[in-house]
Scaffold this active site. Structure first.
Site, PDB file in Angstrom:
ATOM      1  N   GLY A 508      42.372  43.596  41.634  1.00 56.95           N
ATOM      2  CA  GLY A 508      42.393  42.877  40.357  1.00 56.95           C
ATOM      3  C   GLY A 508      41.927  41.457  40.542  1.00 56.95           C
ATOM      4  O   GLY A 508      41.598  41.024  41.651  1.00 56.95           O
ATOM      5  N   ALA A 509      41.883  40.768  39.404  1.00 53.06           N
ATOM      6  CA  ALA A 509      41.471  39.369  39.452  1.00 53.06           C
ATOM      7  C   ALA A 509      42.595  38.526  38.872  1.00 53.06           C
ATOM      8  O   ALA A 509      43.061  38.780  37.761  1.00 53.06           O
ATOM      9  CB  ALA A 509      40.198  39.187  38.643  1.00 53.06           C
ATOM     10  N   GLU A 511      44.187  34.395  38.230  1.00 51.46           N
ATOM     11  CA  GLU A 511      43.592  33.139  37.790  1.00 51.46           C
ATOM     12  C   GLU A 511      43.057  32.330  38.965  1.00 51.46           C
ATOM     13  O   GLU A 511      42.062  31.634  38.874  1.00 51.46           O
ATOM     14  CB  GLU A 511      44.635  32.323  37.031  1.00 51.46           C
ATOM     15  CG  GLU A 511      44.012  31.216  36.217  1.00 51.46           C
ATOM     16  CD  GLU A 511      44.834  29.947  36.212  1.00 51.46           C
ATOM     17  OE1 GLU A 511      45.997  29.985  36.646  1.00 51.46           O
ATOM     18  OE2 GLU A 511      44.305  28.906  35.798  1.00 51.46           O
ATOM     19  N   PHE A 512      43.743  32.477  40.130  1.00 48.89           N
ATOM     20  CA  PHE A 512      43.399  31.622  41.262  1.00 48.89           C
ATOM     21  C   PHE A 512      42.489  32.302  42.281  1.00 48.89           C
ATOM     22  O   PHE A 512      42.048  31.680  43.228  1.00 48.89           O
ATOM     23  CB  PHE A 512      44.675  31.175  41.977  1.00 48.89           C
ATOM     24  CG  PHE A 512      45.535  30.299  41.118  1.00 48.89           C
ATOM     25  CD1 PHE A 512      45.305  28.938  41.049  1.00 48.89           C
ATOM     26  CD2 PHE A 512      46.570  30.833  40.361  1.00 48.89           C
ATOM     27  CE1 PHE A 512      46.094  28.120  40.267  1.00 48.89           C
ATOM     28  CE2 PHE A 512      47.362  30.013  39.578  1.00 48.89           C
ATOM     29  CZ  PHE A 512      47.118  28.659  39.521  1.00 48.89           C
ATOM     30  N   GLU A 514      41.122  36.528  43.944  1.00 49.23           N
ATOM     31  CA  GLU A 514      41.257  37.978  43.893  1.00 49.23           C
ATOM     32  C   GLU A 514      42.673  38.437  44.230  1.00 49.23           C
ATOM     33  O   GLU A 514      43.388  37.768  44.979  1.00 49.23           O
ATOM     34  CB  GLU A 514      40.290  38.601  44.908  1.00 49.23           C
ATOM     35  CG  GLU A 514      38.879  38.649  44.364  1.00 49.23           C
ATOM     36  CD  GLU A 514      37.836  38.593  45.451  1.00 49.23           C
ATOM     37  OE1 GLU A 514      38.177  38.300  46.605  1.00 49.23           O
ATOM     38  OE2 GLU A 514      36.665  38.817  45.117  1.00 49.23           O
ATOM     39  N   VAL A 515      43.031  39.603  43.673  1.00 49.89           N
ATOM     40  CA  VAL A 515      44.280  40.262  44.059  1.00 49.89           C
ATOM     41  C   VAL A 515      43.870  41.494  44.872  1.00 49.89           C
ATOM     42  O   VAL A 515      43.047  42.281  44.420  1.00 49.89           O
ATOM     43  CB  VAL A 515      45.112  40.672  42.831  1.00 49.89           C
ATOM     44  CG1 VAL A 515      46.431  41.277  43.260  1.00 49.89           C
ATOM     45  CG2 VAL A 515      45.343  39.480  41.905  1.00 49.89           C
ATOM     46  N   ASP A 626      56.606  34.724  28.719  1.00 47.61           N
ATOM     47  CA  ASP A 626      55.352  35.466  28.567  1.00 47.61           C
ATOM     48  C   ASP A 626      55.594  36.949  28.851  1.00 47.61           C
ATOM     49  O   ASP A 626      54.830  37.597  29.546  1.00 47.61           O
ATOM     50  CB  ASP A 626      54.295  34.897  29.520  1.00 47.61           C
ATOM     51  CG  ASP A 626      52.886  35.337  29.131  1.00 47.61           C
ATOM     52  OD1 ASP A 626      52.718  35.920  28.043  1.00 47.61           O
ATOM     53  OD2 ASP A 626      51.952  35.113  29.928  1.00 47.61           O
TER      54      ASP A 626
HETATM   55  P1  AMP Z   1      48.091  38.578  38.001  1.00 45.13           P
HETATM   56  O1  AMP Z   1      47.307  37.430  38.485  1.00 45.13           O
HETATM   57  O2  AMP Z   1      49.499  38.607  38.502  1.00 45.13           O
HETATM   58  O3  AMP Z   1      48.031  38.768  36.490  1.00 45.13           O
HETATM   59  O4  AMP Z   1      47.381  39.886  38.641  1.00 45.13           O
HETATM   60  C1  AMP Z   1      46.104  40.320  38.228  1.00 45.13           C
HETATM   61  C2  AMP Z   1      46.018  41.831  38.305  1.00 45.13           C
HETATM   62  O5  AMP Z   1      46.198  42.291  39.638  1.00 45.13           O
HETATM   63  C3  AMP Z   1      47.123  42.537  37.495  1.00 45.13           C
HETATM   64  O6  AMP Z   1      46.782  42.733  36.160  1.00 45.13           O
HETATM   65  C4  AMP Z   1      47.263  43.845  38.238  1.00 45.13           C
HETATM   66  O7  AMP Z   1      46.306  44.770  37.796  1.00 45.13           O
HETATM   67  C5  AMP Z   1      46.959  43.482  39.679  1.00 45.13           C
HETATM   68  N1  AMP Z   1      48.210  43.225  40.413  1.00 45.13           N
HETATM   69  C6  AMP Z   1      48.879  42.051  40.522  1.00 45.13           C
HETATM   70  N2  AMP Z   1      49.988  42.198  41.270  1.00 45.13           N
HETATM   71  C7  AMP Z   1      50.022  43.495  41.644  1.00 45.13           C
HETATM   72  C8  AMP Z   1      50.954  44.278  42.433  1.00 45.13           C
HETATM   73  N3  AMP Z   1      52.046  43.743  42.964  1.00 45.13           N
HETATM   74  N4  AMP Z   1      50.680  45.585  42.603  1.00 45.13           N
HETATM   75  C9  AMP Z   1      49.572  46.135  42.045  1.00 45.13           C
HETATM   76  N5  AMP Z   1      48.684  45.454  41.296  1.00 45.13           N
HETATM   77  C10 AMP Z   1      48.900  44.150  41.089  1.00 45.13           C
END
Ligand code: AMP
Length: 832
Positions: A508-509, A511-512, A514-515, A626
């Site tokens: 995922g992406a 704000e800061f 990549e995830v 939120d």
């Molecule tokens: P966030 O910045 O926390 O909104 O994360 C961005 C995206 O990464 C989320 O919408 C999820 O799809 C994925 N993501 C974040 N944390 C997790 C996690 N612990 N396990 C699986 N996917 C995650």
């Protein structure tokens, strides 16, 4: 023009010979069916005579055949299609239910298509009846051929093997008979299977759930309390599962964890090895003893200090043992009725630069509850003490190497009060306590981390039995109270060496940056999958701080429905936040992908989890701001966890957040009116958002208020319009949503009431049968708001009950005397 009977007979037999060839395939299929079902009768597995009775004798008849293994096959056929007034019965023998209250009957049969009969239709029928008898015969259903089933080509004709399943219940006797009534069709009844489904023995989250027979009603769930496996015990609440009539285990609640001194490995609890310990039920695995301490035996719950090193009993178990503290004498200075001045000498040979001192004190013989004050000087005045009381004081120094041990105990006494002064002080103390409790209850006491009055350098914390405790209800610490945000991060988050992490995929992406996801292999611990949030290169110091903010908050929480922080990587680049991995990603996307795929009970189970996480946050005094389905993550067991604590105070990262007239950025569709209007964010405004999340879940990720503009949403809500009930939404859930959207925030349910109500609904699923009035969902129109009281509400309390519930019942009389006889008057009380 007439078809000879012998020809029809031959036709059924011909079919049966073809079917024998397929019997080995049928056997393979049944292996899968046996898993959670128990056969009460299977005509194909009876070796000898079935013993069923046909009446009249020239109606149904048995064809004795054998399969390729020479095992008998019992097929009953009847084909008197050319004769008028047929009424042919076939009765089974007594079928024992073995305690099942709902059974399933599976029939496999062929039914001749009347149009295919040579010589016209005549009196030919294409159905037959099935009946059952406990005390008298009752028709179960009329059975017709279902064309969608296997087609077998018999020369120029096509035959269809039909399978029909009916369920039967509630059964009240120990057994029953089945009967088949033919009124003039051409049928071959190939097999009859009667079975019940059961939820098989299961071990989940260290709890064993016994093999369970489902209830008698079609949608009933049977609640089963699990037994924790050896060396484990329940965490928070006993583990529970629900057995459905389909034999599936649904809605897991609670779990077991290994007792201290043990850790979970492959579903069982194993002792901690020598040199390791586990002191908290909440921690996942045994940890290595901290520096200068050891655990000589396997199964240790704490480590003991090496010779020459010390720590005090109330120090946390993961704290290192240190050499004795160099501060050795504490002197008493000016002593008042409520204050004592203390001073001590700077140590001669400190092991590093002294950063600060900690003064620990408690009233003599009351050492389960103590206070710690910090000071950068070698003297200070301790205030807020009781007059004429003996206090114990201890001092220790902190250097960059950590804390030293506390000095020995020093006993000092405050000066006495006169009797009248004491009485006055008592009244003042009661009034202050009550005002504080009142403020805490109505949610005004916001910050649990209070600065001591005497000096801004000195910080005051209260401890109870080794845990930090604040005078109100709040235990969450706002990272803003730390001058150095890095200190907050390391106070609440474990530093992880980057070599223990492998990044495998981008998921995922944020704000800061990549995830990603990948395995985390901490030494001495079992490998787990984690999500890795990264801070992209070229960040400013402020961005780094904002990024790590989330870890400082998440690290303070420990709950099965809150995303768990594993740690942070700050000593190498890129900076990372490591959390548990949630296989199904965010809830809104997950629901959209699985539209209409879940049972109502599964959806309520998800909502229950979210409410339980929110109850924990509100108990901690944390307001999320939120809460929305996009900020809930779902794991492979459908467990939902609240996440996104990052910028919940500024909401800059949420694409749904819009600027309000007052300049703040707010996700309008999810936010309570008072929070939009004047930024009044409380647990009650989180409850409003929770109602919107309920709506998102029940509508499988529909966008709240569809494509209405933010301005229109604000206006409509202001004018008392609310979202209509989602399609197929149980009325009880819609009532709860509407309650969450009460304009007056004190009328909204509390999270503990929501959890209680959802538990009630899960225990009694028939309460979910009634769906919302279809007029509520004719279109996308909003509906006029009408409030409904939740059945778990505690709102109709009187003053006495309220004081009892906060363990202050002994002050009821004082309140009454003071004219505070109703909660309304109490709510108007001011601190003066
Ligand atoms: P966030 O910045 O926390 O909104 O994360 C961005 C995206 O990464 C989320 O919408 C999820 O799809 C994925 N993501 C974040 N944390 C997790 C996690 N612990 N396990 C699986 N996917 C995650």
């Amino acid at each position: 023009s007439r078809v000879p009977f012998s020809l029809l007979h031959l036709w059924v037999l011909h079919f049966w010979i073809v079917l024998i060839g397929c019997s080995s395939i049928l056997k393979t299929v049944s292996v899968f069916l046996i898993l959670s079902t128990v056969n009460l009768l299977d005509s194909r597995s009876v070796m000898g005579d079935l013993g069923w009775v046909a009446y009249p004798k020239n109606g149904w008849e048995e064809i004795g055949e054998v399969d390729e293994d020479y095992a008998p096959i019992h097929t009953y056929q009847v084909c008197r299609v050319m004769e008028q007034n047929q009424n042919n019965w076939l009765h089974t023998n007594w079928i024992l239910t073995e305690g099942a209250q709902r059974v399933f009957i599976e029939l496999k049969f062929t039914l001749r298509d009347c149009n295919s009969l040579p010589g016209g239709v005549g009196t030919c029928k294409e159905t037959f009846n099935m009946a059952m008898k406990e005390s008298r015969y009752i028709k179960i259903d009329t059975i017709a051929a279902d064309e969608s089933f296997t087609e077998l080509d018999l020369g120029d004709r096509v035959m269809k093997l039909n399978t029909e399943v009916r369920d039967l219940g509630p059964l009240t006797h120990k057994g029953f008979y089945l009967a088949f009534q033919d009124l003039g069709a051409c049928i071959a009844l190939v097999s009859v299977r009667v079975f019940y489904k059961r939820c098989p023995f299961l071990v989940k989250s260290l709890a064993e759930f016994q093999d369970t027979i489902p209830g008698s009603e079609a949608s009933q769930l049977v609640e089963v309390v699990g037994r924790c496996v050896n060396n484990s015990l329940p965490l928070y609440e006993p583990p529970r599962m629900h057995c459905s009539t389909e034999g599936e285990w649904l809605v897991p609640i609670g779990k077991c964890v290994c007792q201290t001194g043990f850790e979970e490995i492959n579903g069982s609890c194993q002792v901690c090895k020598v040199g390791f310990y586990r002191s908290l039920l909440e921690s996942l695995a045994c940890s290595k003893c901290p520096p200068h301490s050891m655990a000589r035996q396997a199964g240790s719950t704490a480590c003991s200090c090496e010779d020459g090193y010390y720590k005090i009993d109330s120090d946390p178990p993961n704290m290192a043992c240190t050499p004795p503290s160099p501060v050795s004498v504490v002197r008493k200075g000016l002593t008042g009725k409520s204050s004592i001045a203390l001073s001590w000498a700077e140590p001669d040979r400190p092991n590093g630069i002294i950063l600060e001192y900690e003064i620990k004190y408690f009233e003599k013989e009351q050492d389960s509850s103590y206070t710690i004050i910090k000071s950068k000087e070698t003297e200070m005045e301790v205030e807020g003490l009781k007059p004429s009381s003996v206090y114990i004081f201890q001092v220790r120094a902190r250097t960059s190497a950590g804390y030293g041990a506390f000095s020995r105990r020093f006993e000092f006494q405050t000066s006495p009060y006169s009797t009248s002064e004491r009485a006055q002080a008592w009244i003042v103390a009661v009034a202050i306590t009550l005002a504080l409790v009142l403020l805490a209850v109505v949610g005004f006491l916001r910050c649990g981390y209070s600065k001591a009055k005497q000096d801004p350098e000195e910080e005051k914390m209260h401890f109870h039995n080794g845990h930090i405790k604040f005078p109100g209800v709040r235990t969450y610490i706002d990272p803003l109270t730390y001058e150095d945000p890095n200190q907050a991060v390391h106070e609440f988050a474990q530093e992880i060496d980057v070599s223990f992490i492998s990044i495998e995929r981008i998921i995922g992406a944020g704000e800061f940056g990549e995830v990603c996801s990948g395995p985390l292999r901490l030494p001495g611990k079992r490998e787990i999958q984690v999500a890795i949030k990264t801070l992209k290169a070229g960040y400013t110091e402020q961005q780094r701080r904002d990024f790590l903010w989330e870890a400082s908050i998440m690290g303070q929480f420990n709950h099965p429905n809150i995303i768990r922080l594993e740690g942070v990587v700050t000593k190498s680049k890129p900076v990372m936040i490591i959390t548990e991995y949630m296989e199904n990603g965010s809830l809104d996307t997950f629901l959209k992908k699985n539209d209409a795929q879940f049972t109502v009970i599964q959806l309520v189970g998800m909502l229950r989890g979210i409410a339980s996480g929110m109850r924990y946050l509100s108990d901690m005094g944390y307001v999320h701001r939120d809460l929305a389905a996009r900020n809930i993550l779902v794991n492979s067991n459908l467990v939902c966890k609240v996440s996104d604590f990052g910028l919940s105070r500024v909401l800059e990262d949420d694409p749904e957040a819009a600027y309000t007239t007052r300049g703040g950025k707010i996700p309008i569709r999810w936010t309570a009116p008072e929070a939009i209007a004047y930024r009044k964010f409380t647990s009650a405004s989180d409850v409003w958002s929770y109602g919107i999340v309920m709506w998102e879940v029940m509508s499988y990720g529909e966008r709240p208020y569809w494509e209405m503009s933010n301005q229109d949403v604000i206006k409509a809500v202001e004018e008392s319009y609310r979202l209509p009930g989602p399609m197929d939404c149980p009325e009880a859930l819609y009532h709860l949503m509407m309650d969450c959207w009460q304009r007056e925030r004190s009328n909204r349910p509390k999270f503990d009431e929501i959890v209680c109500l959802l538990d009630k609904l899960i225990r009694n699923p028939s309460s979910l049968k009634k769906l919302v009035n279809s007029s509520h969902r004719v279109s996308n129109l909003l509906v006029e708001h009408a409030s409904v009281e939740g059945s778990c509400s505690t709102r109709s309390q009187n003053v006495g009950e309220w004081l009892d519930s906060i363990k202050m019942g002994r002050y009821t009389e004082l309140f009454m005397e003071g004219g505070y006889s109703s909660l309304e008057t109490v709510a108007q009380m001011t601190s003066e």
